[in-house]
Design an enzyme around this catalytic site. Structure first.
Site, PDB file in Angstrom:
ATOM      1  N   ILE A 159      30.726  17.426  52.853  1.00 22.18           N
ATOM      2  CA  ILE A 159      30.387  17.340  51.423  1.00 22.18           C
ATOM      3  C   ILE A 159      29.455  18.482  51.029  1.00 22.18           C
ATOM      4  CG2 ILE A 159      29.344  15.904  49.622  1.00 22.18           C
ATOM      5  CD1 ILE A 159      30.335  13.436  51.242  1.00 22.18           C
ATOM      6  N   ALA A 238      23.775  11.197  48.055  1.00 21.18           N
ATOM      7  CA  ALA A 238      24.010  10.779  49.448  1.00 21.18           C
ATOM      8  C   ALA A 238      23.540   9.331  49.645  1.00 21.18           C
ATOM      9  CB  ALA A 238      23.314  11.732  50.403  1.00 21.18           C
ATOM     10  N   ARG A 239      22.253   9.148  49.883  1.00 24.39           N
ATOM     11  CA  ARG A 239      21.695   7.802  50.024  1.00 24.39           C
ATOM     12  C   ARG A 239      20.304   7.753  49.399  1.00 24.39           C
ATOM     13  NH1 ARG A 239      25.939   6.285  50.668  1.00 24.39           N
ATOM     14  NH2 ARG A 239      26.868   5.068  52.360  1.00 24.39           N
ATOM     15  N   ASP A 263      22.648   9.561  42.004  1.00 28.48           N
ATOM     16  CA  ASP A 263      23.782   8.627  42.025  1.00 28.48           C
ATOM     17  C   ASP A 263      23.447   7.429  42.919  1.00 28.48           C
ATOM     18  OD1 ASP A 263      26.501   7.955  41.338  1.00 28.48           O
ATOM     19  OD2 ASP A 263      27.133   8.555  43.343  1.00 28.48           O
ATOM     20  N   GLU A 268      19.222  -0.249  45.947  1.00 27.78           N
ATOM     21  CA  GLU A 268      20.404  -0.608  45.159  1.00 27.78           C
ATOM     22  C   GLU A 268      20.738  -2.079  45.322  1.00 27.78           C
ATOM     23  OE1 GLU A 268      23.797   1.983  45.797  1.00 27.78           O
ATOM     24  OE2 GLU A 268      22.446   3.672  45.898  1.00 27.78           O
ATOM     25  N   HIS A 286      26.092   5.000  41.481  1.00 29.61           N
ATOM     26  CA  HIS A 286      26.791   5.190  42.767  1.00 29.61           C
ATOM     27  C   HIS A 286      28.312   5.379  42.547  1.00 29.61           C
ATOM     28  CE1 HIS A 286      26.137   4.411  47.324  1.00 29.61           C
ATOM     29  NE2 HIS A 286      27.106   5.283  47.132  1.00 29.61           N
ATOM     30  N   GLY A 288      29.935   8.379  43.252  1.00 31.61           N
ATOM     31  CA  GLY A 288      30.355   9.606  43.947  1.00 31.61           C
ATOM     32  C   GLY A 288      31.844   9.691  44.239  1.00 31.61           C
ATOM     33  N   SER A 289      32.401   8.631  44.823  1.00 26.65           N
ATOM     34  CA  SER A 289      33.826   8.689  45.219  1.00 26.65           C
ATOM     35  C   SER A 289      34.727   7.966  44.216  1.00 26.65           C
ATOM     36  CB  SER A 289      33.995   8.055  46.604  1.00 26.65           C
ATOM     37  OG  SER A 289      33.667   6.670  46.558  1.00 26.65           O
TER      38      SER A 289
HETATM   39  C1  GLV Z   1      29.472   6.166  49.512  1.00 24.17           C
HETATM   40  O1  GLV Z   1      28.308   6.180  49.316  1.00 24.17           O
HETATM   41  C2  GLV Z   1      30.065   6.184  50.818  1.00 24.17           C
HETATM   42  O2  GLV Z   1      29.354   6.138  51.820  1.00 24.17           O
HETATM   43  O3  GLV Z   1      31.318   6.231  50.884  1.00 24.17           O
END
Ligand code: GLV
Length: 322
Positions: A159, A238-239, A263, A268, A286, A288-289
């Protein structure tokens, strides 16, 4: 031959649920309500595998209470910090995850955060939605240029590299820190900093792309923030656990950090109210994907891996444990 049984803890894209129902006896969760630990243990009775998501925390205690029928845990994520790997190893559970397929979507979301933070998108949107916008003004909501600025990437895996590729298109200068220096063809001119402190000192923008581990947890704290250039912009897709949020909030208030694009969050789904109320935060939940294409590909990848496992083959995307 009877089909293996998969307990699926959350709703998944339609095509993924359809394929699960074809290939397996799939116990789906049509209400999409997250299961408590007790519910997860109870519902796992008789299941051969669990298909979980990031809202399921598979602690050592929970894993020890899983029925012996369960042979594998497939997580709908690339990160696996929500799973106690030592306990999974002890129980000889295969842990399957989704590397690769979400790289592009997550890198796109990172650029969205970067641009949103730099160009004060949240404030602009709120002004417009409030109905109080009076029309363009030469001094209204002036943001920060990204071109010609230095982007520091902490964690130059798949990434991180995809983010670098995009940021080059925005004419940014790429710097990075990683456990290992990349070969020149993957570095593509990015400047490697062996010491993370040196990366921080040059990062007009800092974007985090490492996994959350005991070593990286709390990485961005007050003393590391102090090393950043004044008015730096911080991005995290990321986290949340990589950042000490109280320290970040103090820096956003003092102006040491000009803006942040986030994000992910420390606790969370609870988002620190200060982050929600500060003007210089650009926040996503969250996502991202979160594209149809990527979320479908993630599910299909897990099914391919489960199919291999139940056919007695080695799944391609096993988390290496032990
Ligand atoms: C999202 O945060 C993942 O780990 O896929």
């Amino acid at each position: 031959m009877t089909k293996p049984t998969i307990l699926v803890t959350r709703r998944l894209p339609v095509a993924v649920e359809q394929r699960l129902q074809q290939d397996y006896t799939a116990w789906l969760n049509p209400s999409d309500q997250p299961y408590s630990s007790a519910e997860l243990i109870a519902k796992s009775q008789g299941a051969d595998a669990l298909l979980i998501s990031l809202t399921d925390r598979l602690t050592a205690d929970l894993i020890q209470q899983l029925p012996t029928s369960v042979k594998a845990i497939a997580t709908f994520s690339v990160g696996y910090d929500h799973i106690d790997l030592a306990a999974a190893h002890q129980r000889q559970l295969a842990v399957i995850y989704t590397p690769g397929v979400l790289t592009e979507a997550t890198a796109d979301a990172t650029l969205l955060l970067l641009l949103g933070a730099a160009r004060r998108a949240s404030e602009g949107e709120q002004l417009l939605r409030s109905g109080n916008w009076q029309g363009i003004r030469p001094t209204e909501l002036l943001g920060t240029e990204v071109h010609g600025k230095r982007l520091g990437i902490y964690g130059m895996g798949r990434i991180g590299q995809a983010v670098a590729q995009r940021a080059r298109g925005f004419m940014m200068e790429i710097h990075y820190h990683n456990r290992h220096r990349l070969p020149p063809e993957r570095e593509q001119g990015a400047v490697f900093h062996e010491q993370v402190e040196d990366l921080l000192r040059v990062s007009d923008f800092l974007s985090l792309h490492c996994p959350s581990t005991p070593e990286t947890e709390g990485f961005l704290n007050a003393s590391r923030i102090a090393l950043l250039p004044d008015r730096a912009i911080v991005i995290n897709a990321a986290r949340g656990t990589l950042i000490v949020e109280d320290d970040l909030i103090a820096a956003l208030r003092s102006g040491k950090i000009a803006a942040v694009g986030l994000d992910v969050y420390q606790n969370e789904p609870h988002v620190n109210p200060a982050l929600r109320s500060l003007p210089n935060t650009f926040l996503l939940p969250h996502l991202g994907s979160a594209t149809v294409e990527t979320r479908t590909a993630m599910g299909m990848l897990l099914i391919d891996n489960l199919n291999a496992l139940f056919a007695g083959k080695q799944p391609l995307n096993l988390v290496k444990i032990g």
